[in-house]
Design a protein around this motif. Sequence first.
Motif, PDB file in Angstrom:
ATOM      1  N   TYR A  93       0.838  -1.190   0.000  1.00 29.72           N
ATOM      2  CA  TYR A  93       0.000   0.000   0.000  1.00 29.72           C
ATOM      3  C   TYR A  93       0.878   1.246   0.000  1.00 29.72           C
ATOM      4  O   TYR A  93       1.992   1.251   0.517  1.00 29.72           O
ATOM      5  N   ALA A  94       0.337   2.295  -0.574  1.00 26.11           N
ATOM      6  CA  ALA A  94       0.994   3.602  -0.567  1.00 26.11           C
ATOM      7  C   ALA A  94      -0.036   4.647  -0.134  1.00 26.11           C
ATOM      8  O   ALA A  94      -1.243   4.394  -0.166  1.00 26.11           O
ATOM      9  N   ILE A  95       0.457   5.804   0.269  1.00 30.82           N
ATOM     10  CA  ILE A  95      -0.433   6.878   0.695  1.00 30.82           C
ATOM     11  C   ILE A  95      -1.322   7.283  -0.485  1.00 30.82           C
ATOM     12  O   ILE A  95      -0.878   7.336  -1.634  1.00 30.82           O
ATOM     13  N   ASN A  96      -2.591   7.548  -0.195  1.00 34.43           N
ATOM     14  CA  ASN A  96      -3.649   7.901  -1.149  1.00 34.43           C
ATOM     15  C   ASN A  96      -4.153   6.712  -1.977  1.00 34.43           C
ATOM     16  O   ASN A  96      -4.970   6.911  -2.877  1.00 34.43           O
ATOM     17  N   ASP A  97      -3.680   5.495  -1.694  1.00 37.71           N
ATOM     18  CA  ASP A  97      -4.271   4.318  -2.319  1.00 37.71           C
ATOM     19  C   ASP A  97      -5.614   4.038  -1.661  1.00 37.71           C
ATOM     20  O   ASP A  97      -5.906   4.527  -0.578  1.00 37.71           O
ATOM     21  N   THR A  98      -6.420   3.232  -2.322  1.00 34.17           N
ATOM     22  CA  THR A  98      -7.684   2.828  -1.715  1.00 34.17           C
ATOM     23  C   THR A  98      -7.550   1.396  -1.205  1.00 34.17           C
ATOM     24  O   THR A  98      -6.811   0.582  -1.769  1.00 34.17           O
ATOM     25  N   ILE A  99      -8.262   1.148  -0.136  1.00 30.95           N
ATOM     26  CA  ILE A  99      -8.243  -0.165   0.505  1.00 30.95           C
ATOM     27  C   ILE A  99      -9.690  -0.535   0.812  1.00 30.95           C
ATOM     28  O   ILE A  99     -10.458   0.300   1.287  1.00 30.95           O
ATOM     29  N   PRO A 100     -10.119  -1.762   0.506  1.00 37.84           N
ATOM     30  CA  PRO A 100     -11.518  -2.132   0.746  1.00 37.84           C
ATOM     31  C   PRO A 100     -11.810  -2.337   2.237  1.00 37.84           C
ATOM     32  O   PRO A 100     -11.056  -2.991   2.947  1.00 37.84           O
ATOM     33  N   VAL A 101     -12.904  -1.744   2.676  1.00 39.83           N
ATOM     34  CA  VAL A 101     -13.358  -1.845   4.064  1.00 39.83           C
ATOM     35  C   VAL A 101     -14.777  -2.390   4.049  1.00 39.83           C
ATOM     36  O   VAL A 101     -15.616  -1.938   3.266  1.00 39.83           O
ATOM     37  N   ILE A 102     -15.042  -3.355   4.905  1.00 42.13           N
ATOM     38  CA  ILE A 102     -16.398  -3.868   5.089  1.00 42.13           C
ATOM     39  C   ILE A 102     -16.932  -3.238   6.369  1.00 42.13           C
ATOM     40  O   ILE A 102     -16.310  -3.347   7.422  1.00 42.13           O
ATOM     41  N   HIS A 103     -18.080  -2.570   6.276  1.00 42.51           N
ATOM     42  CA  HIS A 103     -18.662  -1.954   7.477  1.00 42.51           C
ATOM     43  C   HIS A 103     -20.087  -2.439   7.651  1.00 42.51           C
ATOM     44  O   HIS A 103     -20.740  -2.880   6.708  1.00 42.51           O
ATOM     45  N   SER A 104     -20.570  -2.345   8.868  1.00 38.57           N
ATOM     46  CA  SER A 104     -21.914  -2.802   9.182  1.00 38.57           C
ATOM     47  C   SER A 104     -22.937  -1.794   8.670  1.00 38.57           C
ATOM     48  O   SER A 104     -22.725  -0.588   8.751  1.00 38.57           O
ATOM     49  N   THR A 105     -24.044  -2.299   8.158  1.00 37.70           N
ATOM     50  CA  THR A 105     -25.100  -1.395   7.708  1.00 37.70           C
ATOM     51  C   THR A 105     -25.846  -0.805   8.891  1.00 37.70           C
ATOM     52  O   THR A 105     -26.451   0.254   8.761  1.00 37.70           O
ATOM     53  N   TRP A 106     -25.810  -1.468  10.040  1.00 38.05           N
ATOM     54  CA  TRP A 106     -26.498  -0.962  11.227  1.00 38.05           C
ATOM     55  C   TRP A 106     -25.648   0.043  11.990  1.00 38.05           C
ATOM     56  O   TRP A 106     -26.161   1.000  12.543  1.00 38.05           O
ATOM     57  N   SER A 107     -24.339  -0.189  12.019  1.00 34.58           N
ATOM     58  CA  SER A 107     -23.422   0.705  12.724  1.00 34.58           C
ATOM     59  C   SER A 107     -22.190   0.899  11.846  1.00 34.58           C
ATOM     60  O   SER A 107     -21.271   0.084  11.881  1.00 34.58           O
ATOM     61  N   PRO A 108     -22.146   1.972  11.058  1.00 30.79           N
ATOM     62  CA  PRO A 108     -21.030   2.160  10.116  1.00 30.79           C
ATOM     63  C   PRO A 108     -19.658   2.279  10.783  1.00 30.79           C
ATOM     64  O   PRO A 108     -18.643   2.082  10.134  1.00 30.79           O
TER      65      PRO A 108
END
Length: 158
Positions: A93-108
């Motif tokens: 990874y490098a700065i300003n790259d994107t990384i996939p995050v999975i978040h809860s729909t009930w509590s982001p």
Amino acid sequence: MYYPREEKRDFLSTLSTLSLIAIVPLAILALMSNHGATALFMLLGSQQAQASITEIQNTPNPDLNIITYRYDVDGTSFTDTYTQNKQHDPSAYAINDTIPVIHSTWSPSTKMMQAAYDTSDADAKVFVGCSTAILLLLALSFFALIRQRKHAAEDIYY
């Protein structure tokens, strides 16, 4: 002198005590399942987002990096850190790259990295198994305690 009611009382007290003692290692095992509770929560409802990496800190251990990232959900911005273990997540990874995050729909604010989410299936199963066993053992202990009280109340007639 053999007394069957005393044997029954001993059995019920032993059953209650052993079921309560068995809860302790199961609770420790449930706590040791790294992301088990979070992964189980994510299975109930999750959504993927793209996070932007804002900072990368190298550690003395060459297999670990501490990555600070930011992601937005419904106009709310969240910032957190991710300890990248290169054995499980070998991406560079490098700065300003994107990384996939999975978040809860009930509590982001409840989130996991995609790499951690993909490997947390066993953790969720261990957490569910231990939690179910703990609840069953608590029910068994409660049942034994109720029977003990009923048994003691019947002793008046003997």
